[in-house]
Scaffold this motif. Structure first.
Motif, PDB file in Angstrom:
ATOM      1  N   ALA A  29       2.843 -13.640 -27.334  1.00  0.00           N
ATOM      2  CA  ALA A  29       2.200 -13.157 -28.206  1.00  0.00           C
ATOM      3  C   ALA A  29       1.744 -13.835 -29.227  1.00  0.00           C
ATOM      4  N   SER A  30       2.602 -14.979 -29.547  1.00  0.00           N
ATOM      5  CA  SER A  30       2.427 -15.812 -30.731  1.00  0.00           C
ATOM      6  C   SER A  30       0.933 -16.522 -30.607  1.00  0.00           C
ATOM      7  N   ALA A  31       0.487 -16.577 -29.580  1.00  0.00           N
ATOM      8  CA  ALA A  31      -0.826 -17.151 -29.453  1.00  0.00           C
ATOM      9  C   ALA A  31      -2.000 -16.315 -30.207  1.00  0.00           C
ATOM     10  N   PRO A  32      -2.497 -16.797 -31.300  1.00  0.00           N
ATOM     11  CA  PRO A  32      -3.237 -15.973 -32.110  1.00  0.00           C
ATOM     12  C   PRO A  32      -4.630 -15.562 -31.524  1.00  0.00           C
ATOM     13  N   ASP A  33      -4.877 -16.242 -30.456  1.00  0.00           N
ATOM     14  CA  ASP A  33      -6.429 -15.881 -29.957  1.00  0.00           C
ATOM     15  C   ASP A  33      -6.158 -14.410 -29.046  1.00  0.00           C
ATOM     16  N   ASN A  34      -5.162 -14.230 -28.408  1.00  0.00           N
ATOM     17  CA  ASN A  34      -5.018 -13.067 -27.795  1.00  0.00           C
ATOM     18  C   ASN A  34      -4.798 -11.713 -28.563  1.00  0.00           C
ATOM     19  N   PRO A  35      -5.343 -10.760 -28.228  1.00  0.00           N
ATOM     20  CA  PRO A  35      -5.182  -9.592 -28.880  1.00  0.00           C
ATOM     21  C   PRO A  35      -3.743  -9.050 -28.695  1.00  0.00           C
ATOM     22  N   LEU A  36      -2.942  -8.503 -29.874  1.00  0.00           N
ATOM     23  CA  LEU A  36      -1.542  -7.909 -29.553  1.00  0.00           C
ATOM     24  C   LEU A  36      -1.681  -6.575 -28.850  1.00  0.00           C
ATOM     25  N   LYS A  37      -1.031  -6.363 -27.788  1.00  0.00           N
ATOM     26  CA  LYS A  37      -0.814  -5.115 -27.009  1.00  0.00           C
ATOM     27  C   LYS A  37       0.279  -4.509 -27.577  1.00  0.00           C
ATOM     28  N   ILE A  38      -0.255  -3.286 -28.099  1.00  0.00           N
ATOM     29  CA  ILE A  38       0.668  -2.270 -28.607  1.00  0.00           C
ATOM     30  C   ILE A  38       1.121  -1.024 -27.790  1.00  0.00           C
ATOM     31  N   GLY A  39       2.546  -0.874 -27.452  1.00  0.00           N
ATOM     32  CA  GLY A  39       2.724  -0.085 -26.452  1.00  0.00           C
ATOM     33  C   GLY A  39       3.075   1.373 -27.352  1.00  0.00           C
ATOM     34  N   LEU A  40       2.712   2.656 -26.739  1.00  0.00           N
ATOM     35  CA  LEU A  40       3.049   3.891 -27.145  1.00  0.00           C
ATOM     36  C   LEU A  40       2.865   4.767 -26.188  1.00  0.00           C
ATOM     37  N   THR A  41       3.242   6.048 -26.418  1.00  0.00           N
ATOM     38  CA  THR A  41       3.069   7.130 -25.404  1.00  0.00           C
ATOM     39  C   THR A  41       2.018   8.111 -25.485  1.00  0.00           C
ATOM     40  N   GLY A  42       1.329   8.315 -26.719  1.00  0.00           N
ATOM     41  CA  GLY A  42       0.150   9.018 -26.730  1.00  0.00           C
ATOM     42  C   GLY A  42       0.413  10.395 -26.604  1.00  0.00           C
ATOM     43  N   LYS A  43       1.900  10.855 -26.660  1.00  0.00           N
ATOM     44  CA  LYS A  43       2.099  12.302 -26.224  1.00  0.00           C
ATOM     45  C   LYS A  43       3.139  12.823 -27.283  1.00  0.00           C
ATOM     46  N   TYR A  44       2.979  12.264 -28.401  1.00  0.00           N
ATOM     47  CA  TYR A  44       3.838  12.696 -29.658  1.00  0.00           C
ATOM     48  C   TYR A  44       3.401  13.069 -30.821  1.00  0.00           C
ATOM     49  N   PRO A  45       2.666  14.110 -30.951  1.00  0.00           N
ATOM     50  CA  PRO A  45       2.003  14.500 -32.175  1.00  0.00           C
ATOM     51  C   PRO A  45       2.972  14.655 -33.322  1.00  0.00           C
ATOM     52  N   PRO A  46       2.710  14.424 -34.431  1.00  0.00           N
ATOM     53  CA  PRO A  46       1.471  13.736 -35.113  1.00  0.00           C
ATOM     54  C   PRO A  46       1.779  12.419 -35.039  1.00  0.00           C
TER      55      PRO A  46
END
Lengths: 474, 229
Positions: A29-46
């Motif tokens: 991920a250190s290569a600054p050109d690539n976007p950072l991929k951020i993981g989450l479930t999207g099922k945990y309101p709020p």
């Protein structure tokens, strides 16, 4: 937070660590050109969830966006199942998890965590802010399988602890005054209380606290260093307080409490469709199997007759729920993979076959034996006699009780919601947990069930009275 | 007597039910001729004998032959060409009209019997007006005629009747007796009964059953004589 899932994740770590030793982190991920991929479930309101417009939003999402801006990197969100999320991080599929992951010693062995971006913990909430939680018999509800259950048993040994499927059911029981208090996550609880309009207050200090951090792969020390710097500055700025206020504050009372009736009705209609499909499939198979059973019980040699009889007696004398769970969990144990839908249809087929088979057998015996003899004496074969003489006479006798069985089965199909089949009852429960309107949705659900069953009941009653008239004339 | 004259041959028939002997060594030769009566008190074994002759169950000993063939070896349709049977309670098919009761078996078996044949038969029995009625709508005597017609339409050689006068009044019984006498010109009538008035007006020969055995046979007068001794 979400500790319940961590055990299954740990097993996956070892496998993934092994795979990673073969992998030289080519996608660092250190290569600054690539976007950072951020993981989450999207099922945990709020914290992270999809809003009514289908956009990913929540406290975690906003924090992530602010952090990305501060460290000057592009970010991309990836939604994943919770129980595989750390494995995906270690495998390089994502670079960071900003999805409310608690920092635990186990996880720290696998991943490199940032400093906490928020703290939370298990909290008791009660209707009465002055509630004395130490009185014996104090009734408190907790969701089954959470870390809160163990904590509350240790903290309040005198309390009567009742376990539930989910927080929504607990809140319903508190509203109905069947329960004094709930123990759940401090922030989630606050969110639910505000959004569902339940009048509860936190009681005392949290039972325990958890620090929520951002994990990265162990070799990403530079990235985590940047994030820690950014976090420190974020947490001391007014932006952080604004975010807290936005998602957990008291001002934003009706933020997501608006729901559309049209969306709800579409969901219920989907449920109704599934209820109809499951019932129709189950009952069609059930009729075929019932005819088979009836033939065995009437005409087969005694060994088959006894097994058919045993089958019907067994399925008539045991609860539908137990049969369903037995088939759903039992078949995989003997190596047969089965989907919830299939389990539901099979159980309905077997259960209805037992009842319909008995109806057919008693219908057959209601026709005098001499009718068959008379048919034979006119030269009709056994099958011809059944087809042309016996069956037409059975039909009006068996129709009404068969319809009763059909109606009972359609109503019993509500039970299949326990194995996560998205039929009418399941949809209603989901809607109630997201809107907290139990009365409206249970009433609507009942009306929808009646819309299928009531015409059948009326038809059965009509046939019943027709047969009674016929009986009087015979 | 040649085999052609013999309609039904019963040899050494024995039936045991729950250890009790119901029929004991019955031998009987039924020939074409006057209406034939099987006479006896209740429990003498009349109905069992009739059922055995119709092949409705397997007997313990002995055999029943139709034209040299054992009844149990015949198919249902072969049996129906040898004999018809009218039950005491008629057993009409309640879901079918009178006409359909006659036509159901020919139609299912794809015999060349037409609706007109059935209507003619009903007319000859004096019940043409009942053709479209259902069994529940007609009287006992009428049901009996329908049951007779239902058997006759298949043109059997023998017509068995089980206690035909049991549910009839005196007037209807007389009408039945004369009907059977006229039918006997084409078909052999065999009636089981203990109704002496009916028997005297219908039959002129027969056997007397007593406790499962043939006690007498020959002319009805001699047989009835024996029944009172």
């Amino acid at each position: 937070m979400k500790k319940a899932f961590s055990v299954s994740s740990v097993g996956v770590f070892f496998l993934v660590l092994f795979l990673n030793s073969l992998n030289t982190y080519s996608n660092a991920a250190s290569a600054p050109d690539n976007p950072l991929k951020i993981g989450l479930t999207g099922k945990y309101p709020p914290f992270n969830y999809f809003n009514k417009e289908g956009e990913l939003t929540g406290f975690d999402v906003d924090i992530a966006k602010k952090l990305c801006k501060k460290i000057d990197r592009k970010c991309e969100f990836v939604t994943l199942q919770w129980d595989g999320i750390l494995a995906s991080l270690l495998a390089g599929k994502i670079d960071l998890i900003i999805g409310s992951m608690a920092i635990t010693p186990d996880r720290e062995k696998q991943a490199l965590f940032s400093t906490p971006y928020y703290e939370s913990g298990a909290q008791i909430f009660a209707k009465n802010a002055e509630q004395d939680i130490w009185v014996p018999g104090f009734q408190i509800g907790v969701t089954l399988g959470t870390t809160y259950e163990a904590a509350i048993r240790e903290k309040l040994p005198n309390a009567e602890i009742r376990t539930y499927k989910g927080d929504t059911e607990i809140l319903q029981d508190i509203q109905a005054e069947r329960l004094d208090a709930i123990v759940t996550d401090r922030l989630v609880g606050g969110y639910m209380i505000r959004n569902f309009g339940v009048d509860l207050s936190p009681i005392g200090e949290p039972l325990f606290l958890e620090k929520i951090g951002i994990p990265a792969r162990p070799n990403e020390k530079i990235l985590i260093g940047k994030i820690n710097t950014a976090l420190t500055s974020l947490r001391t700025s007014p932006i952080y307080d604004e975010l807290v206020e936005k998602y957990f504050g008291l001002k934003n009372q009706t933020a997501s409490n608006t729901f559309k009736w049209s969306t709800a009705v579409i969901l219920l209609m989907k449920g109704l469709l599934w209820t109809t499909i499951i019932s129709a499939c189950g009952l069609c198979l059930g009729v075929v199997f019932a005819i088979f059973l009836a033939v065995m019980m009437i005409a087969a040699p005694s060994i088959f007759r006894i097994s058919a009889k045993f089958f019907t007696d067994f399925f008539r004398s045991t609860p539908f729920l137990i049969q369903l769970l037995g088939i759903y969990f039992g078949l995989p144990a003997v190596g047969i993979t089965i989907q919830p839908f299939q389990a539901a249809v099979i159980t309905m087929a077997l259960h209805s076959a037992a009842y319909l088979g008995e109806v057919l057998v008693s219908g057959f015996h209601a026709i005098p034996k001499e009718q068959r003899l008379a048919s034979q004496l006119l030269g009709l074969s056994h099958w011809q006699a059944i087809r042309h003489i016996i069956f037409p006479q059975m039909l009006p006798i068996v129709t009404a009780p068969s319809l009763n069985t059909v109606v009972a089965m359609i109503k019993d199909s509500a039970i299949v919601s326990v194995i996560s089949v998205y039929e009418l009852t399941m949809q209603a429960q989901q809607l109630i947990s997201s809107t907290y309107r139990p009365f409206e949705f249970y009433l609507l659900t009942a009306i929808l069930y009646a819309a299928i069953t009531y015409p059948l009941i009326l038809q059965g009653r009509k046939l019943e009275s027709r047969i009674q008239n016929r009986g009087a004339q015979l | 007597m040649s085999i052609n004259n013999t309609l039904c041959l019963v040899q050494n028939l024995k039936v045991i039910r729950k250890g009790r002997i119901i029929l004991d060594s019955i031998s009987l030769e039924l020939t074409r001729g006057e209406p034939f009566a099987i006479v006896g008190e209740s429990g003498s074994g009349k109905t069992t004998l009739l059922s055995a002759m119709a092949g409705l169950f397997s007997v313990d000993e002995g055999t029943v032959f139709y034209q040299g063939k054992e009844v149990q070896s015949l198919t249902f349709s072969e049996r129906a060409s040898f004999f018809g049977l009218v039950f005491q309670d008629y057993q009409l098919f309640p879901h079918l009209s009178v006409l359909e009761n006659l036509l159901i078996a020919p139609r299912v078996r794809m015999l060349s019997i037409t609706r007109d044949n059935a209507l003619e038969l009903l007319e000859s029995l004096g019940i043409l007006d009942l053709a479209d009625r259902y069994p529940k709508e007609i009287s006992g005597g009428q049901k009996q005629r329908v049951a007779i017609a239902r058997s006759l339409i298949l043109k059997p050689q023998i017509l068995f009747l089980d206690e035909p006068s049991a549910a009839l009044d005196e007037k209807t019984t007389k009408q039945l007796a004369s009907l059977l006498l006229s039918l006997n010109k084409k078909i052999q009538i065999i009636a089981i009964s203990h109704d002496l008035n009916f028997l005297r007006s219908c039959c002129s020969r027969g056997i007397l059953l007593h406790e499962g055995k043939v006690k007498a046979s020959g002319s009805l007068d001699s047989v009835l004589q024996d029944s009172f001794t």
